[in-house]
Design a protein around this motif. Structure first.
Motif, mmCIF file in Angstrom:
data_model
loop_
_atom_site.group_PDB
_atom_site.id
_atom_site.type_symbol
_atom_site.label_atom_id
_atom_site.label_comp_id
_atom_site.label_asym_id
_atom_site.label_seq_id
_atom_site.Cartn_x
_atom_site.Cartn_y
_atom_site.Cartn_z
ATOM 1 N N CYS A 101 30.233 44.293 35.475
ATOM 2 C CA CYS A 101 30.254 45.427 36.385
ATOM 3 C C CYS A 101 29.508 45.066 37.662
ATOM 4 O O CYS A 101 28.284 45.033 37.691
ATOM 5 N N GLN A 102 30.254 44.756 38.687
ATOM 6 C CA GLN A 102 29.711 44.499 40.018
ATOM 7 C C GLN A 102 30.867 44.594 41.006
ATOM 8 O O GLN A 102 32.026 44.620 40.613
ATOM 9 N N THR A 103 30.550 44.642 42.273
ATOM 10 C CA THR A 103 31.586 44.666 43.298
ATOM 11 C C THR A 103 31.916 43.235 43.695
ATOM 12 O O THR A 103 31.018 42.442 43.968
ATOM 13 N N TRP A 104 33.206 42.923 43.683
ATOM 14 C CA TRP A 104 33.702 41.600 44.050
ATOM 15 C C TRP A 104 34.464 41.717 45.362
ATOM 16 O O TRP A 104 35.459 42.436 45.435
ATOM 17 N N ASN A 105 34.006 41.040 46.406
ATOM 18 C CA ASN A 105 34.742 40.997 47.670
ATOM 19 C C ASN A 105 35.865 39.990 47.522
ATOM 20 O O ASN A 105 35.672 38.915 46.959
ATOM 21 N N VAL A 106 37.031 40.338 48.030
ATOM 22 C CA VAL A 106 38.201 39.466 47.894
ATOM 23 C C VAL A 106 38.874 39.288 49.250
ATOM 24 O O VAL A 106 38.625 40.044 50.188
#
Length: 157
Positions: A101-106
């Motif tokens: 659970c974390q934010t992944w920049n793509v």
């Protein structure tokens, strides 16, 4: 185990951005070429994650994410296998299996592809626009086909 430094990731991502390639395909090193191709695919669609990677013949592993080749064939695309507790998707021919659970920049997410949200029932995965607003959500369990452009970040939980 091959640990890569952030500079290596930047060079690979830059080479892809300008249309170059850092893969030297040779018949003598098919496994090495496959590993490099997987790493390049991961670098091409992940942004801002300079953590060290473990690269094997089958996968590129970040902390909380495994990147592999997308399953082949129409049936595999329609029924994307995804372990319980994971959010999986195919983007640009590459399978992404998120389990942290974390934010992944793509970046460079384009086209359509299958996804499976096989997290704990009721867990909401969020897909964000460039400005950080929510583009769409998926509540576990859910599977289907998504349009990836323009997705700029993903939060599996």
């Amino acid at each position: 185990m091959n640990i890569l430094r952030p500079v290596t990731l930047l060079v690979a991502a830059t080479a892809l951005a300008v249309g170059g390639s850092t893969v030297a395909a040779t018949a003598a090193d098919p496994a090495g070429t496959r590993v490099t191709a997987l790493q390049q695919a991961a670098d091409q669609v992940l942004a801002g994650h300079p953590k060290a990677l473990e690269v094997t013949a089958d996968a590129v592993r970040y902390e909380g994410l495994t990147v592999t080749e997308a399953p082949a064939g129409r049936a595999a695309r329609q029924d994307l296998a995804c372990d319980y507790g994971h959010l999986c998707m195919v983007v640009a021919g590459t399978k992404f299996d998120f389990y942290t659970c974390q934010t992944w920049n793509v970046k460079n997410w384009t086209g359509d592809g299958p996804f499976t949200n096989n997290q704990t029932p009721g867990t909401v995965a969020r897909f964000f626009n460039r400005d950080g607003s929510v583009r769409w959500t998926s509540t576990a369990y859910q599977a289907g086909t998504a349009t990836w452009d323009p997705i700029w970040s993903v939060r599996p939980c």
